[in-house]
Scaffold this motif. Sequence first.
Motif, PDB file in Angstrom:
ATOM      1  N   ALA A 285     -75.628  59.815 -43.937  1.00 48.75           N
ATOM      2  CA  ALA A 285     -76.615  60.904 -43.860  1.00 48.75           C
ATOM      3  C   ALA A 285     -76.228  62.055 -44.785  1.00 48.75           C
ATOM      4  CB  ALA A 285     -76.760  61.388 -42.420  1.00 48.75           C
ATOM      5  N   ASP A 286     -74.926  62.338 -44.890  1.00 42.86           N
ATOM      6  CA  ASP A 286     -74.463  63.365 -45.831  1.00 42.86           C
ATOM      7  C   ASP A 286     -74.825  62.984 -47.265  1.00 42.86           C
ATOM      8  OD1 ASP A 286     -73.353  65.037 -43.893  1.00 42.86           O
ATOM      9  OD2 ASP A 286     -71.345  64.173 -44.083  1.00 42.86           O
ATOM     10  N   VAL A 287     -74.635  61.720 -47.600  1.00 42.13           N
ATOM     11  CA  VAL A 287     -74.983  61.235 -48.938  1.00 42.13           C
ATOM     12  C   VAL A 287     -76.489  61.350 -49.157  1.00 42.13           C
ATOM     13  CG1 VAL A 287     -75.016  59.194 -50.451  1.00 42.13           C
ATOM     14  CG2 VAL A 287     -72.981  59.728 -49.102  1.00 42.13           C
ATOM     15  N   PHE A 288     -77.270  60.978 -48.142  1.00 39.90           N
ATOM     16  CA  PHE A 288     -78.729  61.105 -48.254  1.00 39.90           C
ATOM     17  C   PHE A 288     -79.129  62.550 -48.532  1.00 39.90           C
ATOM     18  CE2 PHE A 288     -79.753  57.245 -45.303  1.00 39.90           C
ATOM     19  CZ  PHE A 288     -79.428  56.371 -46.333  1.00 39.90           C
ATOM     20  N   SER A 289     -78.490  63.496 -47.860  1.00 46.46           N
ATOM     21  CA  SER A 289     -78.784  64.921 -48.069  1.00 46.46           C
ATOM     22  C   SER A 289     -78.497  65.327 -49.505  1.00 46.46           C
ATOM     23  CB  SER A 289     -77.954  65.799 -47.129  1.00 46.46           C
ATOM     24  OG  SER A 289     -78.342  65.607 -45.804  1.00 46.46           O
ATOM     25  N   LYS A 290     -77.373  64.891 -50.030  1.00 48.23           N
ATOM     26  CA  LYS A 290     -77.027  65.203 -51.421  1.00 48.23           C
ATOM     27  C   LYS A 290     -78.021  64.573 -52.393  1.00 48.23           C
ATOM     28  CE  LYS A 290     -72.083  65.481 -50.445  1.00 48.23           C
ATOM     29  NZ  LYS A 290     -70.786  64.789 -50.591  1.00 48.23           N
TER      30      LYS A 290
END
Length: 193
Positions: A7-12
Amino acid sequence: MDFNELADVFSKLEATTKKLKKSEIIAAFLRQVKYQEIESVIWLMMGRVFPSYDKQNLGFSSALMIKAIAKCTLSSLTEIHEELNKVGDLGDVAQKILQSKKQATLTSEVLTINRIIQNLSKLPDFQGKAAVDQKINTVIELINNAYRKEVKYIIRIILEELRIGVSEGILRDAFALAYNQAKSEIEKSFNIS
């Protein structure tokens, strides 16, 4: 691997429109992913649970998602529709409503990528009169166990509307960056032309 990391990667990825930057973000993440989880990560980055050649469909519509959000947030359908008209994305709607929700879930388990795939892979198998309730309850279980930032991406994956701007080409470039291979070698191994 925890879904929270993805999810952190998706946000980035969602925060940038630059293809090279997206490839770099994905490449850095892929270096951390265990070999057994790479396939699942790739499909989730493409906003899918099943490979594109697999004809299975989750069979979860926006209308069902609205019911699931209403049930797990104790909100009215009208409230969700009004918020959807303002925001335009059910993932963002659920995240916003859950942030304002006063009562937190008493127990929750950390969601892993494998658990997301396993639970969502069950959705096409539900049949008969109870199928709709089974689908909604499966999704509610994931939403109730998700961190707030994970919720919007889980919902978007279920609705097949991830909206993070990742294509097969960007993934191919990310693999080449992550594993220092030529793009042509990656294309051969994944049968991408």
